[in-house]
Design a protein around this motif. Structure first.
Motif, mmCIF file in Angstrom:
data_model
loop_
_atom_site.group_PDB
_atom_site.id
_atom_site.type_symbol
_atom_site.label_atom_id
_atom_site.label_comp_id
_atom_site.label_asym_id
_atom_site.label_seq_id
_atom_site.Cartn_x
_atom_site.Cartn_y
_atom_site.Cartn_z
ATOM 1 N N MET A 205 -7.408 6.706 -7.905
ATOM 2 C CA MET A 205 -6.270 5.810 -7.699
ATOM 3 C C MET A 205 -6.599 4.832 -6.589
ATOM 4 O O MET A 205 -7.231 5.215 -5.628
ATOM 5 C CB MET A 205 -5.067 6.643 -7.329
ATOM 6 N N PHE A 206 -6.123 3.648 -6.704
ATOM 7 C CA PHE A 206 -6.759 2.684 -5.829
ATOM 8 C C PHE A 206 -6.021 2.284 -4.581
ATOM 9 O O PHE A 206 -6.561 1.581 -3.760
ATOM 10 C CB PHE A 206 -7.241 1.458 -6.623
ATOM 11 N N PHE A 207 -4.833 2.803 -4.377
ATOM 12 C CA PHE A 207 -4.191 2.445 -3.112
ATOM 13 C C PHE A 207 -3.899 3.672 -2.251
ATOM 14 O O PHE A 207 -3.195 3.580 -1.274
ATOM 15 C CB PHE A 207 -2.893 1.678 -3.369
ATOM 16 N N ILE B 216 6.283 8.691 -10.601
ATOM 17 C CA ILE B 216 6.077 7.973 -11.869
ATOM 18 C C ILE B 216 6.706 8.760 -13.030
ATOM 19 O O ILE B 216 6.255 8.686 -14.180
ATOM 20 C CB ILE B 216 4.575 7.706 -12.130
ATOM 21 N N LEU C 224 -1.582 7.266 -16.902
ATOM 22 C CA LEU C 224 -2.302 7.099 -15.641
ATOM 23 C C LEU C 224 -3.777 7.317 -15.943
ATOM 24 O O LEU C 224 -4.139 8.264 -16.634
ATOM 25 C CB LEU C 224 -1.812 8.161 -14.648
ATOM 26 N N ASN D 60 -9.799 -5.213 -7.258
ATOM 27 C CA ASN D 60 -9.282 -3.835 -7.309
ATOM 28 C C ASN D 60 -10.407 -2.828 -7.109
ATOM 29 O O ASN D 60 -10.256 -1.817 -6.414
ATOM 30 C CB ASN D 60 -8.614 -3.561 -8.661
ATOM 31 N N ASP D 61 -11.536 -3.122 -7.734
ATOM 32 C CA ASP D 61 -12.695 -2.251 -7.632
ATOM 33 C C ASP D 61 -13.143 -2.135 -6.170
ATOM 34 O O ASP D 61 -13.411 -1.038 -5.657
ATOM 35 C CB ASP D 61 -13.812 -2.867 -8.493
ATOM 36 N N SER E 219 -11.317 -2.626 -3.633
ATOM 37 C CA SER E 219 -10.273 -1.912 -2.911
ATOM 38 C C SER E 219 -10.485 -0.395 -2.989
ATOM 39 O O SER E 219 -10.351 0.319 -1.996
ATOM 40 C CB SER E 219 -8.918 -2.296 -3.493
ATOM 41 N N TYR F 196 1.061 -1.780 3.640
ATOM 42 C CA TYR F 196 1.005 -0.335 3.912
ATOM 43 C C TYR F 196 0.453 -0.095 5.313
ATOM 44 O O TYR F 196 0.001 -1.024 5.992
ATOM 45 C CB TYR F 196 0.130 0.366 2.863
ATOM 46 N N GLY G 43 1.317 3.983 -3.552
ATOM 47 C CA GLY G 43 0.006 3.685 -4.127
ATOM 48 C C GLY G 43 -0.089 4.196 -5.559
ATOM 49 O O GLY G 43 -0.590 3.511 -6.452
ATOM 50 N N THR G 44 0.409 5.425 -5.763
ATOM 51 C CA THR G 44 0.390 6.003 -7.112
ATOM 52 C C THR G 44 1.235 5.160 -8.068
ATOM 53 O O THR G 44 0.827 4.882 -9.201
ATOM 54 C CB THR G 44 0.931 7.452 -7.073
ATOM 55 N N VAL G 45 2.411 4.743 -7.600
ATOM 56 C CA VAL G 45 3.301 3.931 -8.446
ATOM 57 C C VAL G 45 2.603 2.624 -8.837
ATOM 58 O O VAL G 45 2.627 2.214 -10.004
ATOM 59 C CB VAL G 45 4.639 3.638 -7.720
ATOM 60 N N LEU G 46 1.949 1.989 -7.864
ATOM 61 C CA LEU G 46 1.290 0.703 -8.149
ATOM 62 C C LEU G 46 0.093 0.894 -9.094
ATOM 63 O O LEU G 46 -0.129 0.070 -9.989
ATOM 64 C CB LEU G 46 0.855 0.027 -6.849
ATOM 65 N N SER G 47 -0.642 2.001 -8.902
ATOM 66 C CA SER G 47 -1.747 2.289 -9.830
ATOM 67 C C SER G 47 -1.207 2.456 -11.243
ATOM 68 O O SER G 47 -1.802 1.987 -12.216
ATOM 69 C CB SER G 47 -2.452 3.588 -9.440
ATOM 70 N N TYR G 48 -0.102 3.147 -11.314
ATOM 71 C CA TYR G 48 0.517 3.443 -12.611
ATOM 72 C C TYR G 48 0.992 2.164 -13.303
ATOM 73 O O TYR G 48 0.695 1.934 -14.481
ATOM 74 C CB TYR G 48 1.671 4.415 -12.365
ATOM 75 N N LYS H 211 0.035 -0.883 -12.739
ATOM 76 C CA LYS H 211 -1.127 -1.734 -13.023
ATOM 77 C C LYS H 211 -1.803 -1.268 -14.324
ATOM 78 O O LYS H 211 -2.283 -2.079 -15.120
ATOM 79 C CB LYS H 211 -2.106 -1.664 -11.843
ATOM 80 N N GLU H 212 -1.816 0.061 -14.504
ATOM 81 C CA GLU H 212 -2.407 0.629 -15.718
ATOM 82 C C GLU H 212 -1.625 0.200 -16.953
ATOM 83 O O GLU H 212 -2.190 -0.050 -18.018
ATOM 84 C CB GLU H 212 -2.387 2.163 -15.574
ATOM 85 N N ILE I 173 -1.881 -7.289 -7.983
ATOM 86 C CA ILE I 173 -1.394 -6.552 -6.813
ATOM 87 C C ILE I 173 -2.360 -6.773 -5.656
ATOM 88 O O ILE I 173 -3.567 -6.569 -5.792
ATOM 89 C CB ILE I 173 -1.276 -5.036 -7.121
ATOM 90 N N SER J 225 -2.996 -5.706 -1.687
ATOM 91 C CA SER J 225 -2.532 -4.761 -0.657
ATOM 92 C C SER J 225 -3.039 -5.179 0.726
ATOM 93 O O SER J 225 -4.188 -5.604 0.868
ATOM 94 C CB SER J 225 -3.028 -3.359 -0.995
#
Lengths: 425, 220
Positions: A1-3, A334, A341, B80-81, B83, B140, B153-158, B160-161, B168, B170
């Motif tokens: 996960m990237f953030f 989520i 995911l 993103n990569d 990041s 953040y 972070g998880t929400v944004l990854s989700y 974005k997917e 996005i 950060s």
């Protein structure tokens, strides 16, 4: 996960560094010892046959006693020099009758059977010891059996009057289940360690099955004692206290059935570990320069490793619980839509190659090398890869768990009882 | 007494010496690995810088046809990569590692440049805002200073997917960078983390996936 933002837990890194340093140090020490004594690890089969008594203490062993006695009769040893003494420690089944019937079939062999009221294993051993004049003796539990050359391989190690006992190499017989496989690897590493300890003059446990003792020594120092239900540990410590020697015959194989139930294994280990602590406390004067390697290196490092395992067990449990809670919270954010995911993002860059990982890898490789040596030294031919994976994943956790419970039992001052089934010996 | 029982100080020190060599060699190799990764990250950054500058010039040259360029989303994916890799190095070397901080500053500047270009493209091409082409600025804080940043972070990854064209960006609010300070001033971003600027609209605090989507839908 990237953030994802993580906190660096330095305690974890520190713990790994200390553990790996200690692990590499002790492993290197043991490897050096084995390397130095590589030409003297084994001895030629004896052609001299002193008198030997093998005691078989039993309690309700009607199903296994015949197999045990048969394995003893098959020993490659001069018949008139081998005495077999079965002591039925108050069985309520047909152990005594079956043994008597067995003896009738082998009238030319020196086998005796006695029945006494139940008093525990050490009383059964003493009962037999009072009735033998053999120069050496050993015990064989009713769920164990011996390789036919075992005794001829052990006797040459009594090369001096100072050798009070010789230990065999114990193996788990054809491990199949999950728990048996773990015990199989544990015993295999035990074979390596016991040889190292012998070369350091520091064996502190003479395993119950088929460790052979000089009878005079045991009788003159007061026979077997209750010794917190771990008479084999007490006997080894007694020998060490008297500055005598315990040898190891690495190719004298004794097979024992692995325990298959989690509860009986737990019960056995609590008895072993709490017995070890209590006996070492009774012989606390062994922690001195007078006792060389045993007092300054082997006993302290045994306790240090247990301490490390317990600390790392607690650390991992706490850390993983926190991680799991975080993970659940993250998924909750989520709405647990885990299928949308991307879990499979793989990048070589993200493979951990930091110092902690490299140092851990080094200690893992050293551990694998020790296992390879243990496999070779124990004469094991079958592949152990699958068993080793199970062992690697689970053993340290079980080991820590058993020790924590053993310590808790000691703190609560609960009496640990001797399991009557001989495979818990 | 059996001479093997004797404790050998010489042997112990010899083993200690070899253990120290092996142990610190392991640590050194690990450090070399970290340094090699930092170098590859710097190279990665340099490539990305060239690509971004090239796109910027491309935009300036083709004033009227920037709507047709595809390079934009490629750079966005590569950002993103970078990041992800930066995050990994941060966890490995620590939040206060100077090399990481420097690269993070470069990365943040690159992100802002990209963000400016993305805004320009939307304005010039008259692209209607949808959830899929939304532009998110995420503020953040590292370490223990932000309890909900991990979840955000998880929400944004989700999201974005699920919406690959969403952009996005950060920003670590603790990074001492005048451009981040300026950006925060423009949108009145407080010290509260996580904070989000979703299609130019500020939101203070954490948003779960449902609220996040709702927020964007309400904008339209």
């Amino acid at each position: 996960m990237f953030f994802i933002v993580n906190t660096m837990i330095t305690f974890g890194d520190l713990l790994i560094y200390v553990l790996t340093f200690f692990g590499i140090y002790t492993s290197m020490y043991f490897l050096l010892i084995i390397f130095q004594s590589r030409k003297n690890l084994k001895r030629k089969l004896t052609n001299v046959y002193p008198t030997v008594a093998i005691i078989v203490p039993c309690f309700n062993e009607q199903d296994t006693i015949v197999k045990t006695l048969t394995s003893l009769l098959n020993l490659d040893y001069q018949k008139d020099k081998l005495e077999i003494i079965v002591v039925d420690d108050g069985s309520s089944d047909n152990t005594y009758e079956i043994t008597r019937k067995f003896i009738q079939q082998y009238k030319d062999r020196n086998i005796k059977v006695y029945k006494k009221t139940n008093g525990g294993k050490f009383t059964a051993l003493n009962y037999a010891l009072e009735r033998t004049n053999a120069e050496f003796f050993g015990a064989l539990d009713a769920d164990s059996f011996v390789d036919r050359l075992a005794l001829r391989r052990i006797i040459p190690f009594f090369y001096s009057k100072d050798v009070a006992a010789v230990t065999p190499s114990m193996k788990v017989y054809e491990p199949k289940t999950f728990l048996e496989r773990i015990q199989g690897i544990e015993f295999m590493i035990g074979i390596f360690l016991r040889k190292v300890f012998a070369e350091l003059g520091s064996i502190h446990v003479t395993p119950g099955p088929f460790s052979i003792y000089r009878t005079d020594f045991v009788k003159s120092t007061g026979y077997y004692r209750k010794a917190h239900h771990t008479e084999d540990i007490e006997m080894a410590l007694r020998i060490q206290q008297k500055q005598l020697t315990i040898e190891n015959s690495i190719d004298a194989y004794v097979y024992t059935m692995g325990l298959t139930s989690f509860n009986s294994l737990l019960k056995q280990r609590i008895r072993w570990y709490s017995g070890f602590i209590k006996n070492v406390y009774d012989y606390k004067d062994l922690f001195s320069t007078k006792h060389g390697n045993l007092g300054l290196f082997i006993l302290p490092s045994s306790f240090i490793s247990v301490l490390f395992v317990i600390v790392s067990l607690f650390y991992v449990i706490i850390k993983q619980t926190i991680n799991l809670i975080d993970f659940i919270f993250n998924l909750e954010s989520i709405n647990f839509d885990i299928f949308n995911l991307n879990w499979l993002k793989f990048d070589v860059f993200l493979i951990n190659t930091n110092s902690v990982a490299i140092v851990s890898l080094v200690s893992l490789l050293v551990g694998l090398f020790i296992l390879y040596l243990a496999k070779r030294l124990s004469g094991e031919k079958k592949s152990i890869a699958f068993s080793y994976i199970i062992y690697m994943v689970v053993y340290w956790f079980l080991f820590g768990f058993w020790w924590v419970l053993s310590v808790l039992r000691l703190v609560n001052k609960k009496e640990v009882k001797w399991g009557h089934k001989s495979n818990e010996l | 007494m059996d001479s093997r029982k004797n404790f050998s100080i010489q042997k112990s020190l010899l083993i200690l010496f070899f253990t120290i060599i092996i142990f610190f060699s392991g640590i050194y190799i690990g450090k070399l690995g970290d340094a090699a990764k930092m170098n590859s990250l710097n190279d990665f950054y340099d490539d990305l810088k060239i690509e971004t500058l090239s796109t910027e010039i491309e935009f300036q040259l083709m004033e009227n046809s920037i709507c047709e360029t595809n390079d934009f989303s490629i750079i966005s994916d590569r950002l993103n990569d970078l990041s992800i890799k930066l995050n990994y190095m941060e966890n490995n070397l620590g939040f206060d590692d100077e090399r990481v901080i420097r690269l993070k500053k470069y990365y943040s500047i690159l992100e802002m440049k990209h963000w400016l270009l993305a805004n320009k493209q939307i304005k010039q091409c008259g692209i209607a805002t949808t959830i899929n082409n939304s532009i998110i600025l995420y503020f953040y804080a590292n370490g223990n200073n932000c309890d909900d940043c991990d979840r955000q972070g998880t929400v944004l990854s989700y999201v974005k997917e699920n919406y690959p064209d969403m952009k996005i960006y950060s920003f670590d609010i603790n990074l001492d960078l005048p451009s981040i300070t300026a950006l925060r001033k423009i949108y009145n971003v407080s010290d509260v983390t996580p904070s989000l600027i979703i299609n130019n609209q500020y939101h203070e605090g954490y948003l779960d996936a449902t609220d996040f989507k709702e927020f964007i839908e309400n904008q339209n």
